[in-house]
Motif scaffolding. Structure first.
Motif, short mmCIF file in Angstrom:
data_model
loop_
_atom_site.label_atom_id
_atom_site.label_comp_id
_atom_site.label_asym_id
_atom_site.label_seq_id
_atom_site.Cartn_x
_atom_site.Cartn_y
_atom_site.Cartn_z
N MET A 43 -21.83 -22.00 18.43
CA MET A 43 -20.80 -22.72 19.15
C MET A 43 -19.84 -21.72 19.76
O MET A 43 -19.47 -20.74 19.15
CB MET A 43 -20.03 -23.65 18.22
CG MET A 43 -18.87 -24.26 18.92
SD MET A 43 -17.76 -25.31 18.00
CE MET A 43 -17.36 -24.40 16.59
N LEU A 44 -19.44 -22.00 20.97
CA LEU A 44 -18.48 -21.15 21.67
C LEU A 44 -17.52 -22.05 22.43
O LEU A 44 -17.94 -22.87 23.25
CB LEU A 44 -19.22 -20.22 22.64
CG LEU A 44 -18.38 -19.19 23.37
CD1 LEU A 44 -17.92 -18.11 22.41
CD2 LEU A 44 -19.19 -18.57 24.48
N LEU A 45 -16.24 -21.92 22.13
CA LEU A 45 -15.20 -22.65 22.84
C LEU A 45 -14.23 -21.63 23.40
O LEU A 45 -13.97 -20.60 22.76
CB LEU A 45 -14.44 -23.58 21.88
CG LEU A 45 -15.21 -24.68 21.18
CD1 LEU A 45 -14.33 -25.36 20.14
CD2 LEU A 45 -15.72 -25.69 22.17
N GLU A 46 -13.68 -21.93 24.56
CA GLU A 46 -12.69 -21.03 25.14
C GLU A 46 -11.40 -21.77 25.41
O GLU A 46 -11.40 -22.93 25.82
CB GLU A 46 -13.21 -20.44 26.46
CG GLU A 46 -14.26 -19.37 26.24
CD GLU A 46 -14.51 -18.54 27.48
OE1 GLU A 46 -13.53 -18.14 28.15
OE2 GLU A 46 -15.68 -18.28 27.77
N THR A 47 -10.30 -21.07 25.16
CA THR A 47 -8.97 -21.55 25.51
C THR A 47 -8.39 -20.52 26.46
O THR A 47 -9.07 -19.56 26.84
CB THR A 47 -8.09 -21.70 24.26
OG1 THR A 47 -7.79 -20.40 23.74
CG2 THR A 47 -8.75 -22.56 23.20
N GLU A 48 -7.14 -20.67 26.80
CA GLU A 48 -6.50 -19.71 27.71
C GLU A 48 -6.56 -18.28 27.17
O GLU A 48 -6.89 -17.35 27.89
CB GLU A 48 -5.05 -20.12 27.94
CG GLU A 48 -4.32 -19.21 28.91
CD GLU A 48 -2.88 -19.62 29.11
OE1 GLU A 48 -2.07 -18.74 29.43
OE2 GLU A 48 -2.55 -20.82 28.95
N ARG A 49 -6.29 -18.12 25.85
CA ARG A 49 -6.22 -16.77 25.29
C ARG A 49 -7.29 -16.45 24.26
O ARG A 49 -7.41 -15.31 23.83
CB ARG A 49 -4.86 -16.58 24.60
CG ARG A 49 -3.67 -16.73 25.52
CD ARG A 49 -2.37 -16.55 24.78
NE ARG A 49 -2.16 -17.66 23.82
CZ ARG A 49 -1.20 -17.68 22.92
NH1 ARG A 49 -0.36 -16.67 22.82
NH2 ARG A 49 -1.06 -18.71 22.11
N LEU A 50 -8.08 -17.45 23.86
CA LEU A 50 -8.99 -17.29 22.73
C LEU A 50 -10.43 -17.68 23.05
O LEU A 50 -10.68 -18.53 23.91
CB LEU A 50 -8.52 -18.14 21.55
CG LEU A 50 -7.14 -17.87 20.99
CD1 LEU A 50 -6.74 -18.96 20.01
CD2 LEU A 50 -7.10 -16.50 20.33
N ILE A 51 -11.33 -17.10 22.28
CA ILE A 51 -12.72 -17.55 22.20
C ILE A 51 -12.94 -17.98 20.76
O ILE A 51 -12.67 -17.20 19.83
CB ILE A 51 -13.70 -16.42 22.58
CG1 ILE A 51 -13.50 -16.00 24.03
CG2 ILE A 51 -15.14 -16.86 22.32
CD1 ILE A 51 -14.26 -14.75 24.42
N LEU A 52 -13.37 -19.21 20.56
CA LEU A 52 -13.69 -19.70 19.22
C LEU A 52 -15.19 -19.59 19.05
O LEU A 52 -15.96 -20.14 19.85
CB LEU A 52 -13.24 -21.15 19.05
CG LEU A 52 -11.77 -21.38 18.75
CD1 LEU A 52 -10.87 -20.90 19.86
CD2 LEU A 52 -11.50 -22.83 18.43
#
Length: 184
Positions: free
Chosen positions: A1-10
């Motif tokens: 799983m890979l999620l992206e936010t403004e400053r992060l990669i989960l």
């Protein structure tokens, strides 16, 4: 799983994250209200091996997902989110978070958890997310509130951890609350 936010990669945690995880897994102040005690390098390695096998979705009761929060600009893992499917029939997932102390109060936990909760609510097995928070941890409760979670109750001496019975708050958020409030 890979999620992206403004400053992060989960993403899933890796062996190469060992030193980053040790910074917060091994910090007694960070893990004070977390079920585990401060971890050694060997215990961090065991946790990474376990977390690395976590599924990408919650399909069966007891399934758990753990993702690390990697800062895009530095590549450093500064925290993590976890969720487990506590009831398939009731479509309820329990969520938690932990952040490296050097990154507290900078919005990272909120940013990561908004994205993670949205991901969880897109699964067919989840319509309700709960967070069990030690009443001695008001910072975590404030985050739950900022996330739109509602306090549903306080349970006296309901969890035995680290040699003592602890009072816990139960916060919850329903799928339609996210849809209605446009959280995440």
């Amino acid at each position: 799983m890979l999620l992206e936010t403004e400053r992060l990669i989960l993403r899933q945690l890796r062996v190469s994250d060992r030193s980053d995880l040790l910074e917060y897994h091994g910090d007694k102040h960070v893990v004070r209200y977390i079920p585990w005690t401060a971890r050694s390098i060997a215990e961090v390695d065991q946790a990474i091996a376990l977390y690395g096998r976590s599924p990408k979705s919650l399909e069966n009761e007891g399934d758990a997902i753990v993702v690390g929060w990697q800062v895009k600009s530095t590549g450093k893992v500064i925290g993590q989110s976890n969720a487990s499917l506590v009831s398939l029939v009731n479509q309820t997932a329990d969520i938690g978070w932990v952040t490296n102390r050097m990154f507290w109060r900078q919005g990272y936990a909120y940013e990561a958890t908004v994205a993670f909760m949205a991901y969880l609510m897109n699964q067919t097995t989840v319509r309700r997310i709960i967070a069990n928070i030690d009443v001695r941890n008001p910072e975590s409760a404030r985050l739950a509130q900022k996330l739109g979670m509602q306090l549903e109750g306080e349970f006296k001496k309901s969890i035995y951890t680290k040699g003592e019975w602890c009072d816990m708050w139960l916060y919850a958020l329903l799928k339609n609350d996210i849809d209605r409030r446009k959280i995440g």
